[in-house]
Design a protein around this motif. Structure first.
Motif, PDB file in Angstrom:
ATOM      1  N   SER A  39       0.869  -1.261  -0.078  1.00 18.20           N
ATOM      2  CA  SER A  39       0.069  -0.076   0.038  1.00 18.20           C
ATOM      3  C   SER A  39       0.861   1.387  -0.001  1.00 18.20           C
ATOM      4  O   SER A  39       0.234   2.445  -0.077  1.00 18.20           O
ATOM      5  CB  SER A  39      -0.761   0.133   1.031  1.00 18.20           C
ATOM      6  OG  SER A  39      -0.175  -0.003   2.380  1.00 18.20           O
ATOM      7  N   GLY A  40       2.109   0.914   0.078  1.00 11.24           N
ATOM      8  CA  GLY A  40       3.021   2.410   0.030  1.00 11.24           C
ATOM      9  C   GLY A  40       2.991   2.953   1.513  1.00 11.24           C
ATOM     10  O   GLY A  40       3.083   4.165   1.590  1.00 11.24           O
ATOM     11  N   GLY A  41       3.052   2.193   2.598  1.00 15.38           N
ATOM     12  CA  GLY A  41       3.358   2.433   3.742  1.00 15.38           C
ATOM     13  C   GLY A  41       2.074   2.886   4.769  1.00 15.38           C
ATOM     14  O   GLY A  41       2.205   3.303   5.912  1.00 15.38           O
ATOM     15  N   ARG A  42       0.900   2.281   4.335  1.00 10.80           N
ATOM     16  CA  ARG A  42      -0.289   2.328   5.226  1.00 10.80           C
ATOM     17  C   ARG A  42      -0.314   1.319   6.429  1.00 10.80           C
ATOM     18  O   ARG A  42      -0.019   0.244   6.157  1.00 10.80           O
ATOM     19  CB  ARG A  42      -1.713   2.320   4.472  1.00 10.80           C
ATOM     20  CG  ARG A  42      -2.899   2.566   5.309  1.00 10.80           C
ATOM     21  CD  ARG A  42      -4.159   2.376   4.447  1.00 10.80           C
ATOM     22  NE  ARG A  42      -5.244   2.547   5.573  1.00 10.80           N
ATOM     23  CZ  ARG A  42      -5.862   1.522   6.015  1.00 10.80           C
ATOM     24  NH1 ARG A  42      -5.428   0.252   5.921  1.00 10.80           N
ATOM     25  NH2 ARG A  42      -6.992   1.826   6.753  1.00 10.80           N
ATOM     26  N   TYR A  43      -0.377   1.926   7.573  1.00  5.25           N
ATOM     27  CA  TYR A  43      -0.100   1.192   8.667  1.00  5.25           C
ATOM     28  C   TYR A  43      -1.275   0.678   9.231  1.00  5.25           C
ATOM     29  O   TYR A  43      -2.450   1.737   9.591  1.00  5.25           O
ATOM     30  CB  TYR A  43       0.661   1.835   9.749  1.00  5.25           C
ATOM     31  CG  TYR A  43       1.271   0.907  10.879  1.00  5.25           C
ATOM     32  CD1 TYR A  43       2.379   0.347  10.958  1.00  5.25           C
ATOM     33  CD2 TYR A  43       0.356   0.921  12.148  1.00  5.25           C
ATOM     34  CE1 TYR A  43       2.795  -0.563  11.734  1.00  5.25           C
ATOM     35  CE2 TYR A  43       0.819   0.016  13.011  1.00  5.25           C
ATOM     36  CZ  TYR A  43       1.935  -0.648  12.973  1.00  5.25           C
ATOM     37  OH  TYR A  43       2.328  -1.531  14.031  1.00  5.25           O
ATOM     38  N   VAL A  44      -1.477  -0.685   9.502  1.00  6.85           N
ATOM     39  CA  VAL A  44      -2.888  -1.085  10.140  1.00  6.85           C
ATOM     40  C   VAL A  44      -2.604  -1.567  11.464  1.00  6.85           C
ATOM     41  O   VAL A  44      -1.639  -2.584  11.607  1.00  6.85           O
ATOM     42  CB  VAL A  44      -3.415  -2.233   9.140  1.00  6.85           C
ATOM     43  CG1 VAL A  44      -4.974  -2.637  10.026  1.00  6.85           C
ATOM     44  CG2 VAL A  44      -3.993  -1.775   7.797  1.00  6.85           C
ATOM     45  N   HIS A  45      -3.256  -1.273  12.392  1.00 10.46           N
ATOM     46  CA  HIS A  45      -3.055  -1.824  13.860  1.00 10.46           C
ATOM     47  C   HIS A  45      -3.370  -3.238  14.185  1.00 10.46           C
ATOM     48  O   HIS A  45      -4.536  -3.701  13.688  1.00 10.46           O
ATOM     49  CB  HIS A  45      -3.580  -0.814  14.974  1.00 10.46           C
ATOM     50  CG  HIS A  45      -3.111   0.510  14.977  1.00 10.46           C
ATOM     51  ND1 HIS A  45      -2.095   0.965  15.793  1.00 10.46           N
ATOM     52  CD2 HIS A  45      -3.297   1.610  14.171  1.00 10.46           C
ATOM     53  CE1 HIS A  45      -1.734   2.013  15.833  1.00 10.46           C
ATOM     54  NE2 HIS A  45      -2.362   2.672  14.402  1.00 10.46           N
ATOM     55  N   VAL A  46      -2.720  -4.044  14.852  1.00  7.44           N
ATOM     56  CA  VAL A  46      -2.998  -5.340  15.311  1.00  7.44           C
ATOM     57  C   VAL A  46      -3.304  -5.322  16.603  1.00  7.44           C
ATOM     58  O   VAL A  46      -2.451  -4.960  17.526  1.00  7.44           O
ATOM     59  CB  VAL A  46      -1.799  -6.267  14.733  1.00  7.44           C
ATOM     60  CG1 VAL A  46      -1.951  -7.707  15.442  1.00  7.44           C
ATOM     61  CG2 VAL A  46      -1.668  -6.360  13.383  1.00  7.44           C
ATOM     62  N   ILE A  47      -4.486  -5.945  16.971  1.00  8.44           N
ATOM     63  CA  ILE A  47      -4.957  -5.854  18.263  1.00  8.44           C
ATOM     64  C   ILE A  47      -5.321  -7.280  18.561  1.00  8.44           C
ATOM     65  O   ILE A  47      -6.171  -8.111  17.993  1.00  8.44           O
ATOM     66  CB  ILE A  47      -6.196  -5.014  18.504  1.00  8.44           C
ATOM     67  CG1 ILE A  47      -5.835  -3.543  17.961  1.00  8.44           C
ATOM     68  CG2 ILE A  47      -6.710  -4.996  19.877  1.00  8.44           C
ATOM     69  CD1 ILE A  47      -7.137  -2.740  17.600  1.00  8.44           C
ATOM     70  N   ALA A  48      -4.632  -7.929  19.854  1.00  7.68           N
ATOM     71  CA  ALA A  48      -4.889  -9.251  20.043  1.00  7.68           C
ATOM     72  C   ALA A  48      -6.208  -9.076  20.851  1.00  7.68           C
ATOM     73  O   ALA A  48      -6.262  -8.358  21.915  1.00  7.68           O
ATOM     74  CB  ALA A  48      -3.654  -9.703  21.072  1.00  7.68           C
ATOM     75  N   ASP A  49      -6.835 -10.283  20.543  1.00 10.01           N
ATOM     76  CA  ASP A  49      -8.376 -10.206  21.121  1.00 10.01           C
ATOM     77  C   ASP A  49      -8.469 -11.517  21.775  1.00 10.01           C
ATOM     78  O   ASP A  49      -8.808 -12.618  20.947  1.00 10.01           O
ATOM     79  CB  ASP A  49      -9.375  -9.743  20.261  1.00 10.01           C
ATOM     80  CG  ASP A  49     -10.493  -9.785  20.834  1.00 10.01           C
ATOM     81  OD1 ASP A  49     -10.869  -9.935  21.898  1.00 10.01           O
ATOM     82  OD2 ASP A  49     -11.682  -9.821  19.930  1.00 10.01           O
TER      83      ASP A  49
END
Length: 374
Positions: free
Chosen positions: A253-263
């Motif tokens: 995506s050219g640097g788009r950061y998606v947060h990873v949330i442990a659930d």
């Protein structure tokens, strides 16, 4: 390359690890616990601690969501739960706490058959907004199309779509499935979506434009998915896989950061540090917060899986009460079992491993060290 083991001549499987199976390694450089920063920013919202409280009726009421927010986290209200079905669910919660084990699931199914009222969604979210905390509400995937407008119009800051497992390509012969990509694109609020437990499924969810992805499938204390469906995803491996998908998506995506949330599976303070070391940006706490004196479940804990009308995949479990919400998050701790002072434990782990930012703890060295409580 992932290591596969032979289950039998006709089947091979990949070895996967739970959070209990791994441990962090202390670093050469250490620092003072007071010198570390445990803040977290997702989209436009900056909070003091990388913790969300799970949208479960045993964990979050409007009051506990506000209290959790004022303590620095993000409390998520279950908008398919009792608080949007009943004007005052307090007597219902009292009744659930006193149920016998044999009757608990049948009674939960009956209590949760009461229709959801959009006016109550608006009222509950308004309570959170007036308190000045981050307003986060959850809908299950099958109810998003019917109720999303009421949630957005009420002024939600973070929209959580949470189910046992959520895919970007759900197939249904009975109704038009939710097109996540179109839905998220057209929505003007950040969306956190999950659960997911593989890199491929996570990558598909990231491509929908989600701000965050929830990692987990049936790993929580109130789930029985492994027993009832035979489906389970050990959490350490699931988080590491989804974190790898995030890295791939950033390149794509050219640097788009998606947060990873442990659930799920984060019941003790040591699990929090291990989840972040595996690649999580933040953690969603369920049973840990259900143990608070203020928790609506009165020491009992259950999720929406236990209330399913046809195939319950969860149960009401007794987790007890260990302290106030503030003690669970900040201490002081009077126990050595990891049930109190989650934030203090995270700071001490960061200090022991030499990192000053939560994000950097993802680079910590870990070892596989199968743990036995005995």
């Amino acid at each position: 390359m992932s290591h596969e083991v032979e289950i039998g001549r006709g089947k091979r499987g990949r070895r996967a690890y739970t959070l209990d199976d791994i441990a962090l390694v202390p670093a050469r450089r250490t620092r003072d616990p007071e010198d570390v920063n445990v803040g977290w920013q997702i989209d436009a919202y900056h909070v003091d601690i990388p913790l969300m409280a799970a949208p479960m009726d045993s964990v979050m009421s409007p009051q506990t969501a506000i209290a959790f927010g004022r303590l620095g986290g993000i409390g998520v209200l279950d908008l398919d739960g009792l608080w949007t079905r009943y004007e005052d669910p307090t007597p219902i919660l009292d009744r659930i706490a006193h149920l016998g084990q044999e009757e608990s699931i049948a009674t939960l199914q009956r209590l949760y058959s009461e229709p959801i009222k959009p006016s109550l969604m608006t009222a509950r979210l308004k309570q959170l907004r007036e308190a000045g905390v981050v307003v986060a509400g959850k809908l299950s995937p099958q109810r998003v199309q019917k109720y999303w407008r009421a949630v957005v119009d009420a002024g939600v800051d973070l929209f959580i779509i949470r189910g046992s497992t959520v895919s970007a390509e759900h197939v249904s012969s009975r109704r038009e499935p939710l097109n996540l990509k179109r839905f998220i694109y057209e929505l003007d609020v950040p969306v956190i979506v999950g659960g997911v437990c593989t890199d491929t499924a996570a990558l598909h969810l990231m491509r929908t434009g989600a701000a965050g992805v929830l990692v987990g499938f049936g790993g929580g204390a109130a789930h029985s998915t492994r027993r009832s469906l035979g489906v389970h995803a050990p959490m350490a491996t699931a988080i590491a896989d989804v974190a790898a998908a995030r890295r791939d998506y950033m390149d794509e995506s050219g640097g788009r950061y998606v947060h990873v949330i442990a659930d799920g599976s984060v019941g003790r303070s040591g699990d929090l540090s291990r989840a972040i070391a595996c690649g999580a940006d933040a953690v969603m706490l369920g049973a840990a917060i259900a143990r608070a004196e203020e928790a609506p479940g009165r020491g009992w804990h259950w999720g929406s899986e236990a209330t399913h009308p046809d195939m319950p995949r969860g149960q009401r479990v007794y987790v007890g009460t260990t302290g106030t919400l503030e003690q669970i998050l900040y201490g002081p701790s009077t126990r050595a079992d990891g049930s109190l002072n989650f934030v203090g434990a995270l700071k001490r782990t960061m200090a022991s491993t030499g990192y000053s930012e939560v994000k950097d703890l993802q680079r910590a060295q870990v070892v596989v060290s199968p743990y036995s409580a005995s």
